[in-house]
Design a protein around this motif. Sequence first.
Motif, PDB file in Angstrom:
ATOM      1  N   UNK A 119       0.815  -1.229   0.000  1.00 45.10           N
ATOM      2  CA  UNK A 119       0.000   0.000   0.000  1.00 45.10           C
ATOM      3  C   UNK A 119       0.840   1.267   0.000  1.00 45.10           C
ATOM      4  N   UNK A 120       2.150   1.133   0.243  1.00 43.86           N
ATOM      5  CA  UNK A 120       3.039   2.294   0.228  1.00 43.86           C
ATOM      6  C   UNK A 120       3.848   2.400  -1.072  1.00 43.86           C
ATOM      7  N   UNK A 121       3.589   1.527  -2.009  1.00 49.15           N
ATOM      8  CA  UNK A 121       4.330   1.556  -3.278  1.00 49.15           C
ATOM      9  C   UNK A 121       4.205   2.931  -3.941  1.00 49.15           C
ATOM     10  N   UNK A 122       5.353   3.521  -4.268  1.00 49.16           N
ATOM     11  CA  UNK A 122       5.376   4.818  -4.923  1.00 49.16           C
ATOM     12  C   UNK A 122       5.116   5.984  -3.997  1.00 49.16           C
ATOM     13  N   UNK A 123       4.973   5.708  -2.704  1.00 49.13           N
ATOM     14  CA  UNK A 123       4.713   6.768  -1.732  1.00 49.13           C
ATOM     15  C   UNK A 123       5.935   7.020  -0.860  1.00 49.13           C
ATOM     16  N   UNK A 124       5.994   8.202  -0.284  1.00 49.87           N
ATOM     17  CA  UNK A 124       7.063   8.527   0.647  1.00 49.87           C
ATOM     18  C   UNK A 124       6.713   7.998   2.033  1.00 49.87           C
ATOM     19  N   UNK A 125       7.732   7.485   2.724  1.00 45.62           N
ATOM     20  CA  UNK A 125       7.525   6.941   4.065  1.00 45.62           C
ATOM     21  C   UNK A 125       8.859   6.923   4.790  1.00 45.62           C
ATOM     22  N   UNK A 126       8.790   6.727   6.094  1.00 47.19           N
ATOM     23  CA  UNK A 126      10.012   6.578   6.882  1.00 47.19           C
ATOM     24  C   UNK A 126       9.822   5.467   7.892  1.00 47.19           C
ATOM     25  N   UNK A 127      10.876   5.215   8.669  1.00 48.04           N
ATOM     26  CA  UNK A 127      10.837   4.140   9.656  1.00 48.04           C
ATOM     27  C   UNK A 127      11.950   4.368  10.661  1.00 48.04           C
ATOM     28  N   UNK A 128      12.103   3.456  11.589  1.00 48.89           N
ATOM     29  CA  UNK A 128      13.197   3.502  12.562  1.00 48.89           C
ATOM     30  C   UNK A 128      14.526   3.477  11.822  1.00 48.89           C
ATOM     31  N   UNK A 141       9.703  -0.768  -3.346  1.00 51.30           N
ATOM     32  CA  UNK A 141       8.961   0.160  -4.201  1.00 51.30           C
ATOM     33  C   UNK A 141       8.528   1.431  -3.461  1.00 51.30           C
ATOM     34  N   UNK A 142       8.884   1.490  -2.177  1.00 54.07           N
ATOM     35  CA  UNK A 142       8.533   2.659  -1.369  1.00 54.07           C
ATOM     36  C   UNK A 142       9.641   3.703  -1.486  1.00 54.07           C
ATOM     37  N   UNK A 143       9.285   4.958  -1.467  1.00 54.01           N
ATOM     38  CA  UNK A 143      10.275   6.041  -1.476  1.00 54.01           C
ATOM     39  C   UNK A 143      10.632   6.332  -0.018  1.00 54.01           C
ATOM     40  N   UNK A 144      11.659   5.701   0.472  1.00 44.09           N
ATOM     41  CA  UNK A 144      12.024   5.808   1.884  1.00 44.09           C
ATOM     42  C   UNK A 144      12.787   7.111   2.151  1.00 44.09           C
ATOM     43  N   UNK A 145      12.296   7.871   3.104  1.00 46.05           N
ATOM     44  CA  UNK A 145      12.939   9.124   3.496  1.00 46.05           C
ATOM     45  C   UNK A 145      13.868   8.822   4.667  1.00 46.05           C
ATOM     46  N   UNK A 146      15.155   9.017   4.456  1.00 44.77           N
ATOM     47  CA  UNK A 146      16.145   8.593   5.441  1.00 44.77           C
ATOM     48  C   UNK A 146      16.300   9.560   6.606  1.00 44.77           C
ATOM     49  N   UNK A 147      15.854  10.790   6.447  1.00 42.82           N
ATOM     50  CA  UNK A 147      15.934  11.753   7.540  1.00 42.82           C
ATOM     51  C   UNK A 147      14.586  12.440   7.695  1.00 42.82           C
ATOM     52  N   UNK A 148      13.814  11.981   8.671  1.00 44.98           N
ATOM     53  CA  UNK A 148      12.502  12.564   8.962  1.00 44.98           C
ATOM     54  C   UNK A 148      12.012  12.002  10.285  1.00 44.98           C
TER      55      UNK A 148
END
Length: 205
Positions: A119-128, A141-148
Amino acid sequence: MSVYFRGKKEQHVNLFLFEGFETLDIFGPVEILGQIQTYTLHYYSLTGGIVANAQGVQVVTEPIEQANPYGILVIPGGMGTRRLVDDKEAIRIIGKIAVSAAFCLSICTGSAVLGKAGVLDGKQATSNKQALGWVKSIAKQVIWIEKARWVVDGKFYTSSGVSAGMDMTLGFIKDRFGEIKAQDIANHIEYIWNTDSTEDRFAEI
């Protein structure tokens, strides 16, 4: 089903739990979401029953398929996500509910679960940030934001590790009810809210 509470529409908050979830991941946001009068909080797991978290806290849950599919879905992280992402039935159900949900909030590695569900494919997201390498490998396929501290993309809210979930949830409340309401809640629980979603000192550690 939605009902009306003192003239206002009630909205279900579906808290999905699993063995090994992290305590603050879920109960920090619960403390905040519980301050909204029109929200009703419900605890679910894949099959219902008692679920024990990483610190041994036991929570009585209902089967996730009984959840209101149009509510707010909240998914914590924790070491239990390592097993959960390999549970095909759980991922199928979570993905189905995430698609229909009004909003989806994930804390820490909970975003790996949403990512695995597609459900996050092609979307921006972050994590631990300490687990970001693993999370990326789960959902490429997720656009992972490394600093947020947290990231918003449409109805999806994803946060960095553990305590970041509280900042994200207050940000969610701000978006829904305004900054004054969010700050009032932070003041009520005596929490210093990190209001800048891009400030992430832990990404540099």
